[in-house]
Design an enzyme around this catalytic site. Sequence first.
Site, PDB file in Angstrom:
ATOM      1  N   ASP A  36      42.688  33.988  31.244  1.00  0.00           N
ATOM      2  CA  ASP A  36      41.979  32.829  31.789  1.00  0.00           C
ATOM      3  C   ASP A  36      40.587  33.268  32.213  1.00  0.00           C
ATOM      4  O   ASP A  36      40.390  34.422  32.601  1.00  0.00           O
ATOM      5  CB  ASP A  36      42.742  32.261  32.996  1.00  0.00           C
ATOM      6  CG  ASP A  36      42.426  30.799  33.256  1.00  0.00           C
ATOM      7  OD1 ASP A  36      43.276  29.944  33.002  1.00  0.00           O
ATOM      8  OD2 ASP A  36      41.295  30.516  33.722  1.00  0.00           O
ATOM      9  N   ASN A  84      45.721  27.836  24.466  1.00  0.00           N
ATOM     10  CA  ASN A  84      45.906  26.646  25.295  1.00  0.00           C
ATOM     11  C   ASN A  84      44.680  26.260  26.115  1.00  0.00           C
ATOM     12  O   ASN A  84      44.635  25.166  26.666  1.00  0.00           O
ATOM     13  CB  ASN A  84      47.105  26.904  26.227  1.00  0.00           C
ATOM     14  CG  ASN A  84      47.267  25.836  27.263  1.00  0.00           C
ATOM     15  OD1 ASN A  84      47.646  24.717  26.969  1.00  0.00           O
ATOM     16  ND2 ASN A  84      46.951  26.172  28.519  1.00  0.00           N
ATOM     17  N   TYR A 150      35.912  14.984  23.797  1.00  0.00           N
ATOM     18  CA  TYR A 150      37.211  15.653  23.933  1.00  0.00           C
ATOM     19  C   TYR A 150      38.116  15.269  22.769  1.00  0.00           C
ATOM     20  O   TYR A 150      38.767  16.136  22.157  1.00  0.00           O
ATOM     21  CB  TYR A 150      37.850  15.260  25.266  1.00  0.00           C
ATOM     22  CG  TYR A 150      39.244  15.804  25.468  1.00  0.00           C
ATOM     23  CD1 TYR A 150      39.437  17.126  25.846  1.00  0.00           C
ATOM     24  CD2 TYR A 150      40.369  14.999  25.285  1.00  0.00           C
ATOM     25  CE1 TYR A 150      40.714  17.634  26.044  1.00  0.00           C
ATOM     26  CE2 TYR A 150      41.645  15.502  25.476  1.00  0.00           C
ATOM     27  CZ  TYR A 150      41.811  16.807  25.853  1.00  0.00           C
ATOM     28  OH  TYR A 150      43.074  17.308  26.038  1.00  0.00           O
ATOM     29  N   LYS A 154      39.857  17.740  19.801  1.00  0.00           N
ATOM     30  CA  LYS A 154      41.297  17.835  19.594  1.00  0.00           C
ATOM     31  C   LYS A 154      41.690  17.400  18.182  1.00  0.00           C
ATOM     32  O   LYS A 154      42.661  17.925  17.612  1.00  0.00           O
ATOM     33  CB  LYS A 154      42.033  17.031  20.658  1.00  0.00           C
ATOM     34  CG  LYS A 154      41.857  17.598  22.064  1.00  0.00           C
ATOM     35  CD  LYS A 154      42.240  19.080  22.122  1.00  0.00           C
ATOM     36  CE  LYS A 154      42.130  19.677  23.493  1.00  0.00           C
ATOM     37  NZ  LYS A 154      42.556  21.106  23.513  1.00  0.00           N
ATOM     38  N   THR A 185      49.078  16.883  35.619  1.00  0.00           N
ATOM     39  CA  THR A 185      48.438  18.089  36.159  1.00  0.00           C
ATOM     40  C   THR A 185      47.067  17.698  36.700  1.00  0.00           C
ATOM     41  O   THR A 185      46.601  16.574  36.518  1.00  0.00           O
ATOM     42  CB  THR A 185      48.240  19.170  35.075  1.00  0.00           C
ATOM     43  OG1 THR A 185      47.253  18.715  34.140  1.00  0.00           O
ATOM     44  CG2 THR A 185      49.539  19.476  34.342  1.00  0.00           C
TER      45      THR A 185
END
Length: 241
Positions: A36, A84, A150, A154, A185
């Site tokens: 990360d 991810n 976005y 994707k 989340t």
Amino acid sequence: MSAAGRVAVVTGGGNGIGAAVAARLAAEGAGVVVVDRDGAAARRVAGQIGGTAIRADLATPEGTATAFARAEAAYGRIDLVHLNAGMLCGEPDLVRLDLDKYRATMGVNVDAVVFGVRACVPALERAGGGAVLVTSSIAGLTPFDLDPVYAMTKHAVVGLVRALADGLHERGIRIAALCPDFVDTGFVQPYRGALAGAGQMLTVDAVAAAAVTELTAGRPGTVLVLRPDRAPYPYAFAPVD
């Protein structure tokens, strides 16, 4: 392929989906490397699951290559990779689009996937084969007018996975894409108001379960759709006449 005894690398593993996938892989017996750009978050998750943390800027080829080289050096091999890492752009009006935010979104959502595949494939081949799972989104299959950039990134991820699937399969590597609906989340916090009437969201545990199953037992080129009201299913693309 079982996760037990395997070595897995999870990017964007410091929170949300990535952290849940890392925890599930570790619970099933995998050695897990949590990557990360937030080093503290990576260390926290790795500490909780007995894994290894690596801080890296995956939007650069050098950062990605170094992260995977360190992961392979730490465990001697890499078998499973979950690419991810992701971010929202957050601007529905392209006329008002901040170009720095646009470049940053492209870097994390598209460049990091390209660089990630480029870096991990040689390691997977050295291990005798393996699997790669890329997190896309339901926005990679349907219109998402709240964040068109976005959505574009994707869609790009889905196209890349489908284009790579056959060639990588011939080299002993399965690649697939994960397309979850909205997940409960912090990632969706900017859109909670707009989504108030959208109904139930996916849990990170449900997404992690599907991700690990796809990593260990999936089919090459699968684009797996996750909806809160049904079992995961492969998206069926219509043939071009």
